[in-house]
Write a protein that holds these residues in place. Sequence first.
Motif, short mmCIF file in Angstrom:
data_model
loop_
_atom_site.label_atom_id
_atom_site.label_comp_id
_atom_site.label_asym_id
_atom_site.label_seq_id
_atom_site.Cartn_x
_atom_site.Cartn_y
_atom_site.Cartn_z
N ASP A 59 0.79 -1.23 0.00
CA ASP A 59 0.00 0.00 0.00
C ASP A 59 0.83 1.28 0.00
OD1 ASP A 59 -2.45 -1.37 -0.12
OD2 ASP A 59 -2.43 -1.63 2.06
N THR A 60 2.14 1.17 -0.09
CA THR A 60 2.98 2.37 -0.17
C THR A 60 2.74 3.08 -1.50
OG1 THR A 60 4.69 1.36 1.21
CG2 THR A 60 5.36 3.23 -0.15
N ILE A 61 2.53 4.38 -1.43
CA ILE A 61 2.40 5.20 -2.64
C ILE A 61 3.80 5.72 -2.98
CG2 ILE A 61 1.39 7.27 -3.67
CD1 ILE A 61 -0.70 5.11 -3.21
N LEU A 62 4.29 5.35 -4.16
CA LEU A 62 5.64 5.74 -4.58
C LEU A 62 5.64 7.03 -5.39
CD1 LEU A 62 6.82 2.23 -5.73
CD2 LEU A 62 7.36 3.36 -3.59
N LEU A 63 4.54 7.31 -6.05
CA LEU A 63 4.41 8.51 -6.86
C LEU A 63 2.99 9.01 -6.73
CD1 LEU A 63 5.76 10.33 -9.17
CD2 LEU A 63 4.53 8.84 -10.77
N LYS A 64 2.86 10.33 -6.58
CA LYS A 64 1.53 10.95 -6.50
C LYS A 64 1.31 11.85 -7.70
CE LYS A 64 1.39 11.00 -1.47
NZ LYS A 64 1.35 11.85 -0.27
N LYS A 65 0.05 12.03 -8.04
CA LYS A 65 -0.31 12.96 -9.10
C LYS A 65 0.31 14.31 -8.79
CE LYS A 65 -4.32 15.06 -11.31
NZ LYS A 65 -5.79 15.11 -11.36
N GLY A 66 0.89 14.93 -9.81
CA GLY A 66 1.52 16.24 -9.64
C GLY A 66 3.01 16.17 -9.39
N GLN A 67 3.53 15.00 -9.01
CA GLN A 67 4.97 14.84 -8.83
C GLN A 67 5.60 14.43 -10.16
OE1 GLN A 67 5.06 11.74 -5.81
NE2 GLN A 67 5.34 13.26 -4.18
N VAL A 68 6.87 14.74 -10.33
CA VAL A 68 7.61 14.28 -11.50
C VAL A 68 8.23 12.94 -11.14
CG1 VAL A 68 9.58 14.73 -13.02
CG2 VAL A 68 8.07 16.61 -12.33
N CYS A 69 8.05 11.96 -12.01
CA CYS A 69 8.64 10.63 -11.80
C CYS A 69 10.14 10.75 -12.05
CB CYS A 69 8.01 9.61 -12.75
SG CYS A 69 8.60 7.92 -12.52
N GLY A 70 10.90 10.75 -10.99
CA GLY A 70 12.34 10.99 -11.08
C GLY A 70 13.19 9.75 -10.99
N GLU A 71 12.56 8.59 -10.91
CA GLU A 71 13.31 7.35 -10.76
C GLU A 71 12.75 6.27 -11.67
OE1 GLU A 71 14.36 7.70 -6.00
OE2 GLU A 71 12.53 6.66 -6.60
N LEU A 72 13.65 5.47 -12.17
CA LEU A 72 13.29 4.26 -12.89
C LEU A 72 13.51 3.11 -11.91
CD1 LEU A 72 14.13 3.25 -16.46
CD2 LEU A 72 14.80 1.73 -14.63
N ALA A 73 12.47 2.36 -11.63
CA ALA A 73 12.58 1.26 -10.67
C ALA A 73 12.37 -0.06 -11.39
CB ALA A 73 11.55 1.41 -9.56
N ILE A 74 13.19 -1.02 -11.05
CA ILE A 74 13.06 -2.38 -11.57
C ILE A 74 12.46 -3.21 -10.45
CG2 ILE A 74 14.28 -4.40 -12.44
CD1 ILE A 74 16.46 -2.34 -13.43
N ASN A 75 11.36 -3.84 -10.72
CA ASN A 75 10.67 -4.66 -9.72
C ASN A 75 11.39 -5.99 -9.60
OD1 ASN A 75 8.91 -6.03 -8.08
ND2 ASN A 75 7.17 -5.91 -9.46
N LEU A 76 12.08 -6.18 -8.49
CA LEU A 76 12.80 -7.43 -8.25
C LEU A 76 11.89 -8.47 -7.61
CD1 LEU A 76 16.11 -5.90 -6.85
CD2 LEU A 76 15.62 -6.61 -9.21
N HIS A 77 10.98 -8.00 -6.79
CA HIS A 77 10.01 -8.89 -6.15
C HIS A 77 8.83 -8.04 -5.67
CE1 HIS A 77 8.34 -12.23 -3.93
NE2 HIS A 77 8.15 -11.40 -2.92
N GLY A 78 7.64 -8.43 -6.10
CA GLY A 78 6.46 -7.71 -5.64
C GLY A 78 5.50 -7.39 -6.76
N ALA A 79 4.52 -6.58 -6.43
CA ALA A 79 3.49 -6.18 -7.40
C ALA A 79 3.14 -4.71 -7.17
CB ALA A 79 2.25 -7.05 -7.24
N PHE A 80 2.93 -4.01 -8.27
CA PHE A 80 2.62 -2.58 -8.24
C PHE A 80 1.50 -2.29 -9.21
CE2 PHE A 80 7.02 -3.06 -7.10
CZ PHE A 80 7.23 -2.15 -6.08
N ARG A 81 0.86 -1.16 -9.00
CA ARG A 81 -0.11 -0.69 -9.97
C ARG A 81 0.10 0.79 -10.22
NH1 ARG A 81 -5.72 1.22 -8.31
NH2 ARG A 81 -5.41 2.10 -6.24
N LEU A 82 -0.21 1.20 -11.44
CA LEU A 82 -0.26 2.59 -11.84
C LEU A 82 -1.74 2.91 -11.96
CD1 LEU A 82 1.58 4.96 -13.02
CD2 LEU A 82 0.93 4.06 -15.25
N PHE A 83 -2.18 3.99 -11.31
CA PHE A 83 -3.60 4.31 -11.36
C PHE A 83 -3.82 5.81 -11.40
CE2 PHE A 83 -2.70 4.39 -6.85
CZ PHE A 83 -3.55 5.33 -6.30
#
Length: 189
Positions: A34-58
């Motif tokens: 449930d951690t929010i890594l990016l919020k609307k209005g922020q600039v995505c400043g990192e490229l992340a490689i998912n080593l283990h886990g699941a994420f969603r973009l919404f």
Amino acid sequence: MDKLTDFITYYCELSTELLESVQQKFVFRTVAADTILLKKGQVCGELAINLHGAFRLFALDESGKDTTTWLAFEDTLVIEPASFLTRQPSRYYIQALEKSEMAIIKHEDLQQLYTAIPGFQAFGRKLMEEVLVGIMCRATSLLLDTPQQRYDRLLESPMYMQRVPLKYLASFIGITPTSLSRLRGRKRL
């Protein structure tokens, strides 16, 4: 580090020395569900490689309706590509769906590596080609496939049904949770 090595070398060939230089720019991070890594209005400043886990973009519309637009599992990027590439504020959020581990590189560090190691440019080009093809396939599916066809495609990869809450799956395939329940009921018959 082995998963990161495998990920990088899948997209480009580098000498051991250059590969080590690239890997030194990555940091490893574990995030809770449930951690929010990016919020609307922020600039995505990192490229992340998912080593283990699941994420969603919404995205959230003005009424607060939540629409899941992308799901990311192991060995894929966790990124909002439009914001990352254009350096413009994002219209999306990125959320961890479960405890997850990532290898992260800052936009600036990635650009420096492209300049310093010309062979590493293939990494970025091939990654973005893969992202573009994925986005085009998703858009085509939403435009041309029926909800049943989109649901059937999810069933081909059990991780969707096992790891993503149904309300997000419904949104991802463009239907309501009630409609998803009906589709699931038909499959059981």
